[in-house]
Design a protein around this motif. Structure first.
Motif, PDB file in Angstrom:
ATOM      1  N   ASN A  93      -7.042  -2.844  -6.117  1.00 52.58           N
ATOM      2  CA  ASN A  93      -6.043  -3.468  -6.509  1.00 52.58           C
ATOM      3  C   ASN A  93      -6.101  -3.147  -7.928  1.00 52.58           C
ATOM      4  OD1 ASN A  93      -4.181  -5.332  -7.275  1.00 52.58           O
ATOM      5  ND2 ASN A  93      -5.358  -7.265  -6.534  1.00 52.58           N
ATOM      6  N   GLN A 109       1.030  -1.300   0.062  1.00 53.94           N
ATOM      7  CA  GLN A 109       0.034   0.025  -0.180  1.00 53.94           C
ATOM      8  C   GLN A 109       0.755   1.261   0.023  1.00 53.94           C
ATOM      9  OE1 GLN A 109      -3.895   1.026   2.212  1.00 53.94           O
ATOM     10  NE2 GLN A 109      -2.466   1.495   3.777  1.00 53.94           N
ATOM     11  N   THR A 110       1.971   1.172   0.623  1.00 56.34           N
ATOM     12  CA  THR A 110       2.810   2.350   0.995  1.00 56.34           C
ATOM     13  C   THR A 110       3.530   2.662  -0.411  1.00 56.34           C
ATOM     14  OG1 THR A 110       3.253   2.045   3.214  1.00 56.34           O
ATOM     15  CG2 THR A 110       4.908   3.226   1.885  1.00 56.34           C
ATOM     16  N   ILE A 149      -1.596  -1.082  -4.044  1.00 57.23           N
ATOM     17  CA  ILE A 149      -2.885  -1.489  -3.439  1.00 57.23           C
ATOM     18  C   ILE A 149      -3.491  -0.559  -2.338  1.00 57.23           C
ATOM     19  CG2 ILE A 149      -2.496  -3.929  -3.755  1.00 57.23           C
ATOM     20  CD1 ILE A 149      -2.041  -4.412  -1.024  1.00 57.23           C
ATOM     21  N   GLU A 150      -4.709  -0.655  -1.927  1.00 54.72           N
ATOM     22  CA  GLU A 150      -5.226  -0.141  -0.833  1.00 54.72           C
ATOM     23  C   GLU A 150      -6.054  -1.069   0.170  1.00 54.72           C
ATOM     24  OE1 GLU A 150      -7.732   3.112  -1.797  1.00 54.72           O
ATOM     25  OE2 GLU A 150      -6.241   4.279  -2.787  1.00 54.72           O
ATOM     26  N   VAL A 151      -5.731  -1.096   1.497  1.00 56.01           N
ATOM     27  CA  VAL A 151      -6.530  -1.897   2.255  1.00 56.01           C
ATOM     28  C   VAL A 151      -7.539  -1.222   3.109  1.00 56.01           C
ATOM     29  CG1 VAL A 151      -4.564  -3.465   2.178  1.00 56.01           C
ATOM     30  CG2 VAL A 151      -4.640  -1.714   4.036  1.00 56.01           C
ATOM     31  N   ILE A 182      -8.043  -6.200   1.108  1.00 57.06           N
ATOM     32  CA  ILE A 182      -7.832  -5.151  -0.201  1.00 57.06           C
ATOM     33  C   ILE A 182      -9.034  -4.613  -0.729  1.00 57.06           C
ATOM     34  CG2 ILE A 182      -6.636  -5.071  -2.386  1.00 57.06           C
ATOM     35  CD1 ILE A 182      -4.937  -7.511  -1.367  1.00 57.06           C
TER      36      ILE A 182
END
Length: 278
Positions: free
Chosen positions: A168, A145-146, A150-152, A165
């Protein structure tokens, strides 16, 4: 009378010799480690035996859970191989009571690849290897994510899973596996997220070979590595002495040389590699 004094003298000499023998008796401590490289502990073996009569036996394991179980059942006296968040997660899951005695290092996790030189080159539908345990797998997802891949779900805090997640865009395909397999999987996946010590054991230098390395920040504290003991042994003077000898400039220098700056001492007052901070 002379015979009496002679016997008394012999008895006194025997007592003195016995007392000396007790003073010189070594205290043996079994220390659990993960991986092959242990330069700082080999140094401590020598100095602690010479200066404190403490004999360290280094017990090496191949995965992160083993030393936790060994400490819990008394097979070892302490371990120095794990992040605090990983240890706490196993404690909670299994009802264990491994307890932090003190902090050692922060070992940033990295993204490695044999197929690309930059994450900018990562193709859609690429395969990604990550550790399959809760804390290391979550750490890997937060690292991706960093990196902007992706984002969670933020409500999951430090422990998101693949099912958390929420974005994506490259449709990355995740392959979860034991941490000690993530480096070996590099030939079969596009990228692999590898723990620092596992990468080092595989011959990589994280600061040089990772295509993306976990940044050091205030949020890194859950990933500090610890020296841990059984819950009722935190005031054990021998164990506190070992911690004191570990948390020195001499050990910090060994860690820096051994890891090429990839492993960062995090105890109070520890010297820091250039560009890092606690």
């Amino acid at each position: 009378m002379k015979k009496y004094f002679r016997l008394l003298a012999i008895a006194l000499v025997a007592l003195v010799l016995a007392a000396c023998g007790q003073t010189e008796e070594t205290t043996k401590v079994k220390v659990g480690l993960v991986g092959d490289k242990a330069d700082q502990w080999e140094y401590l073996q020598e100095v602690l035996l010479e200066e404190e009569n403490i004999e360290l036996e280094l017990v090496k394991f191949t995965d992160y859970r083993q030393p936790i179980e060994a400490l819990q059942d008394g097979s070892i006296d302490m371990h120095a191989a794990l992040t605090e968040i990983y240890m706490d997660s196993i404690n909670e899951e299994a009802g264990y009571t491994n307890t932090t005695l003190g902090y050692t290092t922060l070992n940033p996790m990295g993204v490695f690849s044999e197929k690309i030189e930059s994450l900018d080159d990562l193709a859609d539908n690429a395969t990604v290897a990550i550790p399959d345990d809760v804390s290391n797998g979550s750490r890997a997802l937060l690292l991706l994510q960093t990196a902007g891949l992706i984002e969670v779900d933020p409500s999951k805090g430090n422990l998101p899973t693949v099912s958390d997640i929420t974005s994506n865009p490259k449709n990355l395909q995740f392959e979860e596996m034991a941490s000690n397999q993530t480096a070996r999987a590099l030939g079969d996946v596009d990228i692999s997220v590898i723990n620092n010590d596992m990468a080092t054991d595989a011959g990589y230098i994280p600061t040089q070979d990772a295509i993306f390395l976990e940044p050091v920040a205030d949020t890194s504290k859950p990933y500090y590595n610890v020296i841990a003991v059984q819950e009722d042994q935190t005031e054990n003077e021998t164990y506190k002495t070992i911690l004191e000898y570990y948390q020195t400039d001499e050990v910090a220098a060994i860690i820096d040389e051994m890891s090429a700056g990839s492993s960062i001492p995090v105890w109070d007052g520890a010297p820091q590699p250039s560009g890092t901070s606690n």
